[in-house]
Write an enzyme that holds these catalytic residues in place. Structure first.
Site, PDB file in Angstrom:
ATOM      1  N   CYS A  91      -0.677  -7.941  -1.321  1.00 12.81           N
ATOM      2  CA  CYS A  91      -0.642  -6.809  -0.373  1.00 12.81           C
ATOM      3  C   CYS A  91       0.549  -6.890   0.579  1.00 12.81           C
ATOM      4  O   CYS A  91       1.162  -5.864   0.903  1.00 12.81           O
ATOM      5  CB  CYS A  91      -1.891  -6.815   0.505  1.00 12.81           C
ATOM      6  SG  CYS A  91      -3.450  -6.677  -0.345  1.00 12.81           S
ATOM      7  N   HIS A 136      -7.726  -0.075  -3.584  1.00 14.36           N
ATOM      8  CA  HIS A 136      -6.644  -0.940  -4.047  1.00 14.36           C
ATOM      9  C   HIS A 136      -7.099  -1.860  -5.179  1.00 14.36           C
ATOM     10  O   HIS A 136      -8.120  -2.526  -5.091  1.00 14.36           O
ATOM     11  CB  HIS A 136      -6.044  -1.752  -2.898  1.00 14.36           C
ATOM     12  CG  HIS A 136      -5.583  -0.858  -1.772  1.00 14.36           C
ATOM     13  ND1 HIS A 136      -5.454  -1.302  -0.486  1.00 14.36           N
ATOM     14  CD2 HIS A 136      -5.256   0.459  -1.776  1.00 14.36           C
ATOM     15  CE1 HIS A 136      -5.056  -0.283   0.278  1.00 14.36           C
ATOM     16  NE2 HIS A 136      -4.929   0.795  -0.492  1.00 14.36           N
ATOM     17  N   ASP A 176       0.822  -1.214   0.000  1.00  8.72           N
ATOM     18  CA  ASP A 176       0.000   0.000   0.000  1.00  8.72           C
ATOM     19  C   ASP A 176       0.853   1.258   0.000  1.00  8.72           C
ATOM     20  O   ASP A 176       0.409   2.316  -0.450  1.00  8.72           O
ATOM     21  CB  ASP A 176      -0.898   0.046   1.246  1.00  8.72           C
ATOM     22  CG  ASP A 176      -1.912  -1.077   1.270  1.00  8.72           C
ATOM     23  OD1 ASP A 176      -1.896  -1.907   0.357  1.00  8.72           O
ATOM     24  OD2 ASP A 176      -2.702  -1.133   2.234  1.00  8.72           O
TER      25      ASP A 176
HETATM   26  N1  ABU Z   1      -6.108  -4.292  -0.226  1.00  9.84           N
HETATM   27  C1  ABU Z   1      -6.963  -4.975  -1.135  1.00  9.84           C
HETATM   28  C2  ABU Z   1      -8.370  -5.042  -0.578  1.00  9.84           C
HETATM   29  C3  ABU Z   1      -9.389  -5.054  -1.634  1.00  9.84           C
HETATM   30  C4  ABU Z   1     -10.687  -5.654  -1.211  1.00  9.84           C
HETATM   31  O1  ABU Z   1     -11.099  -5.513  -0.039  1.00  9.84           O
HETATM   32  O2  ABU Z   1     -11.324  -6.315  -2.038  1.00  9.84           O
END
Ligand code: ABU
Length: 371
Positions: A355, A249, A112
């Site tokens: 991630c 994201h 991130d």
């Molecule tokens: N950091 C990715 C999270 C995306 C989602 O919650 O689908």
């Protein structure tokens, strides 16, 4: 100079070239931060996280660290160098002249915060107040890379002020409802305003000369424009996924596996008009398999679509979370060798296999895949 595990070289141009050096996050001292505008907008209205904050229970931190350590060891066993962040004290408040919040977040997930493009690692602005100082967890590594690689470019985007002017008050209501959220997403009306440039690094996918950036909760149009003006040798494309009521994201939505092949979340399909550059260059976009789980694990911000949050090790090899059997089966059918990695109990700390990592070195150079 050829790659050696002992010499830091920063180089990564895309999401699939052979991975040789990576950062894997830690769950140390991870907190559920207090309420704040951008974070609240992401927490689903029926989530067990609503109204809770404080340090995560130690047994969950220990379990997540066990899984992250195992993942790091799996990568090392494949000859990949793995570095880890140095946790700061996340119980400390984050205070600037413009805002105050009572705690921070953690040093998961590095994806991130850190965007690697070629020999540069760029610290993102971030859009949550609790994540304003998160880059500090990675500064020891950045300093080490700076000392060891004379070509490394350590960059930081302008720190945003994150005053209330950065957030649409409409999103602060307790109950908005998924229908209204989807309508707002379709209209590109997100929690963040256009007050100043904002972006999270995990909203960016790298395709060599092209950067594909999701406009949503964590990245605004000025953030995309900032990236365009910063990466002057790249083409920067804005994408939206209107089927996502909580759009943060891109890496549980749109997953390139190798040149010519992308897996797309079937609930968050890329609109037809935004597919042109891919289709014009003979890329295939296939629907991802369904997640194996109906709900995320407890105290988790992310959706069940972390199933497709995979880490590509090279164009023929991909790490998939062990319980995500449908995603693994699909990867196999798409001709990928699947490396199973157990990580579900760490999802709550900020995400899945993509991630929880940040690229430092992948073989290869900057290619033009969309000439
Ligand atoms: N950091 C990715 C999270 C995306 C989602 O919650 O689908």
């Amino acid at each position: 100079m050829s790659w050696s595990p002992d010499n830091t070289q920063v180089n990564s141009w895309n999401e699939w070239d052979p991975l040789k050096h990576v950062i894997v996050g830690r769950a140390d001292d991870c907190h559920i931060p207090p309420e704040e505008p951008a974070l609240d907008a992401k927490v689903p209205e029926d989530s067990d996280m609503r109204g809770q904050w404080g340090r995560r229970p130690q047994e969950t931190i220990d379990r997540a660290n066990e899984l992250l350590d195992n993942f790091a060891n799996q990568l090392k066993a494949r000859g990949i160098r793995v570095d880890r962040p140095t946790s700061i004290d996340h119980s400390q408040p984050a205070t600037t002249p413009d805002f105050h919040t009572d705690s921070q977040f953690g040093c998961m997930p590095p994806r991130d915060v850190l965007l690697t493009v070629g020999s540069e690692i760029l610290e993102a602005t971030m859009s949550y107040r609790c994540r304003w100082f998160e880059y500090l967890n990675y500064r020891p590594l950045m300093q080490q890379y700076w000392d060891e690689d004379s070509n490394f470019r350590h960059e930081a985007a302008p720190k945003p002020r994150l005053t209330d002017a950065d957030y649409h008050p409409d999103y602060l209501s307790e109950k908005i409802g998924v229908e209204k959220r989807l309508k707002w997403a379709e209209e590109k009306f997100f929690v963040t305003t256009e007050e100043e440039p904002l972006f999270d690094a995990a909203d960016v996918l790298r395709f060599g000369k092209d950067l594909v950036v999701q406009h949503g909760f964590t990245t605004n149009q000025k953030g995309v424009e900032w990236l365009r003006r910063h990466f002057i040798d790249h083409r920067v494309h804005t994408v939206n996924f209107p089927g996502d009521p909580y759009p943060i994201h891109i890496d549980a939505t749109f997953t390139p596996l190798r040149p010519g092949l992308i897996v797309n979340n079937p609930q968050r399909r890329l609109p037809e008009d935004q597919r042109k550059m891919f289709y014009d260059n003979d890329w295939e976009i296939v629907d991802a398999a369904q997640p194996a789980h109906n709900t995320p694990p407890p105290l988790c911000y992310s959706s069940t679509w972390l199933s497709m949050n995979v880490l590509v090790l090279d164009p023929k090899t991909v790490c998939v979370e062990k319980s995500e059997v449908y995603q693994a089966e699909q990867m196999d059918k798409l001709g990928m060798e699947v490396v199973e990695v157990e990580l579900r109990d760490a999802y709550a700390f900020g995400g899945g296999l993509h991630c929880c990592t940040a690229d430092v070195y992948r073989e290869g150079t900057c290619e033009d895949y969309f000439p």
